[in-house]
Design an enzyme around this catalytic site. Sequence first.
Site, PDB file in Angstrom:
ATOM      1  N   HIS A  10       0.843  -1.173  -0.031  1.00 42.61           N
ATOM      2  CA  HIS A  10      -0.100  -0.110  -0.023  1.00 42.61           C
ATOM      3  C   HIS A  10       0.905   1.475  -0.184  1.00 42.61           C
ATOM      4  CE1 HIS A  10       0.841  -0.512   4.294  1.00 42.61           C
ATOM      5  NE2 HIS A  10       0.463   0.585   4.497  1.00 42.61           N
ATOM      6  N   HIS A  58       7.904  -4.763  11.632  1.00 49.61           N
ATOM      7  CA  HIS A  58       6.852  -3.519  11.556  1.00 49.61           C
ATOM      8  C   HIS A  58       6.531  -3.053  12.893  1.00 49.61           C
ATOM      9  CE1 HIS A  58       3.430  -1.108  10.539  1.00 49.61           C
ATOM     10  NE2 HIS A  58       4.092  -0.859   9.284  1.00 49.61           N
ATOM     11  N   ASP A 107       5.876   4.707   4.947  1.00 45.68           N
ATOM     12  CA  ASP A 107       6.893   3.685   5.387  1.00 45.68           C
ATOM     13  C   ASP A 107       6.994   2.372   4.624  1.00 45.68           C
ATOM     14  OD1 ASP A 107       4.311   3.464   6.489  1.00 45.68           O
ATOM     15  OD2 ASP A 107       5.042   2.024   7.997  1.00 45.68           O
ATOM     16  N   HIS A 108       6.061   2.259   3.548  1.00 49.02           N
ATOM     17  CA  HIS A 108       6.101   0.970   2.636  1.00 49.02           C
ATOM     18  C   HIS A 108       6.579   1.397   1.150  1.00 49.02           C
ATOM     19  CE1 HIS A 108       4.126  -1.476   5.869  1.00 49.02           C
ATOM     20  NE2 HIS A 108       3.793  -0.238   6.168  1.00 49.02           N
ATOM     21  N   HIS A 164      -7.311  -2.522   5.959  1.00 46.75           N
ATOM     22  CA  HIS A 164      -6.400  -1.424   6.405  1.00 46.75           C
ATOM     23  C   HIS A 164      -7.101   0.085   5.969  1.00 46.75           C
ATOM     24  CE1 HIS A 164      -2.830   0.257   8.355  1.00 46.75           C
ATOM     25  NE2 HIS A 164      -2.375   0.950   7.167  1.00 46.75           N
ATOM     26  N   ASP A 215       0.331  -4.033   6.711  1.00 50.58           N
ATOM     27  CA  ASP A 215      -0.565  -3.375   7.624  1.00 50.58           C
ATOM     28  C   ASP A 215      -2.205  -3.778   7.331  1.00 50.58           C
ATOM     29  OD1 ASP A 215       1.643  -1.916   7.771  1.00 50.58           O
ATOM     30  OD2 ASP A 215       1.017  -0.188   7.786  1.00 50.58           O
TER      31      ASP A 215
END
Length: 309
Positions: free
Chosen positions: A61, A267, A65-66, A141, A209
Amino acid sequence: MRDLLVLGTASAVPTRHRNHNGYLLRWDGHGLLFDPGDGTQRQLTLAGAAAHDLTWLCITHFHGDHCLGVPGVVQRIARDGVRHPVQAAFPASGARYWERLRHAAVFHDTDVIREQPVSGETMRLDTGDAPFTLTARRLNHPVQAYGYRLEEPDGRTMLPDELAARGVHGPLVGELQRRGQVTAPGGRTVTLEECSRPRPGQKAAFIMDTGLCDAVHALADGADLLIIESTFLDEDLAHAEANGHLTAGQAGRVAAAAGVRRLVLTHFSGRYDPGAEPRFAEQAAAAYSGDIVVARDLARVPVPPRRTP
């Protein structure tokens, strides 16, 4: 070689001890880079990996941070002259973010990036002649997110003693594998089942997530290696649920129910200092009795040896 190089283990904010996300799954000459956060290009170098090792770029996604490492990784692919195709999977709903990241700065571009936008509840990606399939499933999410599952097809392991006892050798072995039966030199028909045993294909799953949902369990089912977020400890369950995340205990229960062989927790929220690491393992172990790895930056985690029938 089948292993996981952990490039970063932080969640929203990197810390002194943890880089943003980044996970390189190396599988028989293929390199699947999942969720490259900020700093991934440098982490690859520190881990001894190179742009030439990458064949897939998989984004779950478009939270920063991804994905904030995408510009550096793409530009490194171009700069290093990678010539083989690099497949890029990402949520189709975030295509505008992908385009911004893909072309974030001026550089001599590359044409090896092949986009595979992901949509729907479940989507099987085009893996060509790779020795595995790759499936994406929609997670739970606040923004559209997907988990990924890699599966090696089941096969068979040849038994040399059984082959020799039946006079099957040389080119006949290959013919037996292709056709399922051959005529041995003495005239006898020999079948594949007589000279081999089932070889279950290995599986790996990558789940970031998400709150608990059916897709989490489907992705994890029977995985030899499960890389899964455990952003919070169990005492912060309410915060996890409010933000679409898992706790360490939930990750352990998922692994136990799915029959996972090796569980990689990652994570981690920046609210916990490094001294809290044992508690993540302890809470996951309350439900899961298998091998637990609390991920650390630049660690190497082998895929468990193949299951025996």
